[in-house]
Design an enzyme around this catalytic site. Structure first.
Site, PDB file in Angstrom:
ATOM      1  N   SER A 178      46.391  94.083   4.036  1.00  0.00           N
ATOM      2  CA  SER A 178      45.367  93.235   4.375  1.00  0.00           C
ATOM      3  C   SER A 178      44.682  93.745   5.726  1.00  0.00           C
ATOM      4  O   SER A 178      44.434  94.895   5.936  1.00  0.00           O
ATOM      5  CB  SER A 178      45.582  91.805   4.383  1.00  0.00           C
ATOM      6  OG  SER A 178      44.216  91.136   3.863  1.00  0.00           O
ATOM      7  N   ASP A 279      42.185  92.056  -7.023  1.00  0.00           N
ATOM      8  CA  ASP A 279      41.856  92.058  -5.455  1.00  0.00           C
ATOM      9  C   ASP A 279      40.397  92.067  -5.230  1.00  0.00           C
ATOM     10  O   ASP A 279      39.798  93.188  -5.424  1.00  0.00           O
ATOM     11  CB  ASP A 279      42.633  92.844  -4.747  1.00  0.00           C
ATOM     12  CG  ASP A 279      42.614  92.712  -2.940  1.00  0.00           C
ATOM     13  OD1 ASP A 279      41.803  91.976  -2.662  1.00  0.00           O
ATOM     14  OD2 ASP A 279      43.264  93.293  -2.346  1.00  0.00           O
ATOM     15  N   HIS A 309      45.947  89.538  -4.695  1.00  0.00           N
ATOM     16  CA  HIS A 309      45.938  90.000  -3.323  1.00  0.00           C
ATOM     17  C   HIS A 309      47.256  89.364  -2.790  1.00  0.00           C
ATOM     18  O   HIS A 309      47.680  88.035  -3.084  1.00  0.00           O
ATOM     19  CB  HIS A 309      44.876  89.331  -2.711  1.00  0.00           C
ATOM     20  CG  HIS A 309      44.458  89.857  -1.259  1.00  0.00           C
ATOM     21  ND1 HIS A 309      43.947  90.927  -0.937  1.00  0.00           N
ATOM     22  CD2 HIS A 309      44.916  89.064  -0.053  1.00  0.00           C
ATOM     23  CE1 HIS A 309      43.985  91.211   0.269  1.00  0.00           C
ATOM     24  NE2 HIS A 309      44.585  90.003   0.939  1.00  0.00           N
TER      25      HIS A 309
END
Length: 334
Positions: A178, A279, A309
């Site tokens: 991320s 995501d 995610h």
């Protein structure tokens, strides 16, 4: 940001009902707390967030087959890293590939000793196996871009001069998830222009990296209400992270956007990018992959169509197991 994104019916993957229930409860609690911590004046209520940010201390005795220790890099900026070494390698004095890891959290939340990332890096170290250096970098908005990139390159310089135990610096990989995937890219870019004495970066591994821009992509709109990485929260984090007065087309966010200077002349190692089909950030991640390839970089993209995610933080998910196998193959077999 890192979290367990599992959205509305029709915009989220099919999961076992118990896992879906647990994720729904976790998301609800996480969303409520995050929203309460993000103040309107652009600051973060750190005290409130500390009540849910469970920390894991270092463990000299093996826990889940891995020992850990912390090393201070610069106390003035609370820059340090946690080293994870598998028990078998520690006792056999075996030198392992090094994975320098940057955690997620939207540049704003979590640390190297936050339990989800301690658990994850412990799993990486054991299952790859590898010596994992998990970097505790400074957080926004107290410390804006490029502070995080500065911290990352300084950790590389330190381990270049002081190799961690059981590490083979000639097999070093930079990884992150991320927001940490964003940091990993920019640190690798800087490292390509620096001459290290012992450290040789063999690969870059951005895991669902956090990129963006002023444009609204189809995946952002489709998953507009996704937990943790919703459009509203990612916009808030970009504003907190980027230099004052910048928009989301700043090169830190939009690597190949209208304000980017280009990286065709920058030395990059081979790259493995992981993307999840559910995501909200996946379109930006694909733009990143396209830009890297257009600039002549050696890149492989792996997309798990049903992945949420931060799927890699949930060992029970089948994609999480596939992810570990692909990660292992990349660092050991190229």
């Amino acid at each position: 940001m890192s979290g367990f994104a599992c959205g509305r019916a029709g915009t989220s993957p099919d999961l076992p009902w118990m896992r879906r229930l647990l994720l729904t409860i976790t998301n609800s609690i996480t969303d409520t707390i995050i929203d309460a911590c993000l103040r309107r004046d652009g600051t973060v209520n750190r005290r409130l967030f500390s009540f849910v940010d469970v920390k894991s201390p270092p463990s000299a005795k093996p826990a889940n087959g891995v020992t850990t220790s912390d090393t201070i890099v610069d106390p003035s900026r609370n820059l340090w890293f946690r080293l994870f070494v598998p028990r078998e390698s520690a006792t056999a004095a075996e030198n392992l590939p090094v994975v320098v890891y940057f955690h997620g959290g939207g540049f704003v939340f979590l640390t190297a000793d936050s339990k989800p990332f301690d658990d994850f890096c412990r799993r990486l170290s054991r299952d790859l196996p590898a010596a994992v250096v998990s970097v505790n970098y400074r957080l926004a908005p107290e410390h804006r871009c490029p502070s995080q990139y500065d911290d990352g390159i300084d950790v590389l310089k330190l381990i270049d001069e002081n190799p961690p135990r059981n590490s083979d610096l000639s097999r070093c990989f930079i990884a992150g998830d991320s927001a940490g995937g964003n940091i990993a890219h920019h640190v690798a870019e800087r490292a390509g222009e620096f001459k290290f004495r012992n450290l040789k970066i063999q690969g870059l591994i951005p895991i669902q990296p956090y990129f963006g821009g002023e444009e609204r992509t189809a995946s952002e709109i489709q998953h507009v209400g996704a937990p943790v990485v919703s459009m509203g929260r990612t916009d808030w984090c970009w504003k907190a992270f980027l230099p004052e007065g910048s928009d989301r087309d700043h090169p830190a966010a939009n690597v190949f956007g209208p304000k980017s200077g280009g990286i065709s002349g920058v030395k990059f190692p081979k790259c493995l990018v992981f993307i999840g089909g559910f995501d909200p950030l996946k379109d930006w991640q694909k733009k990143y992959c396209e830009g890297m390839k257009k600039n002549g970089k050696n890149l492989k993209m792996i997309e798990y169509p049903k992945a949420i995610h931060s799927f890699y933080l949930v060992p029970e998910l089948p994609e999480s197991r596939l992810f570990i196998n692909e990660f292992r193959n990349f660092i050991y077999f190229g």
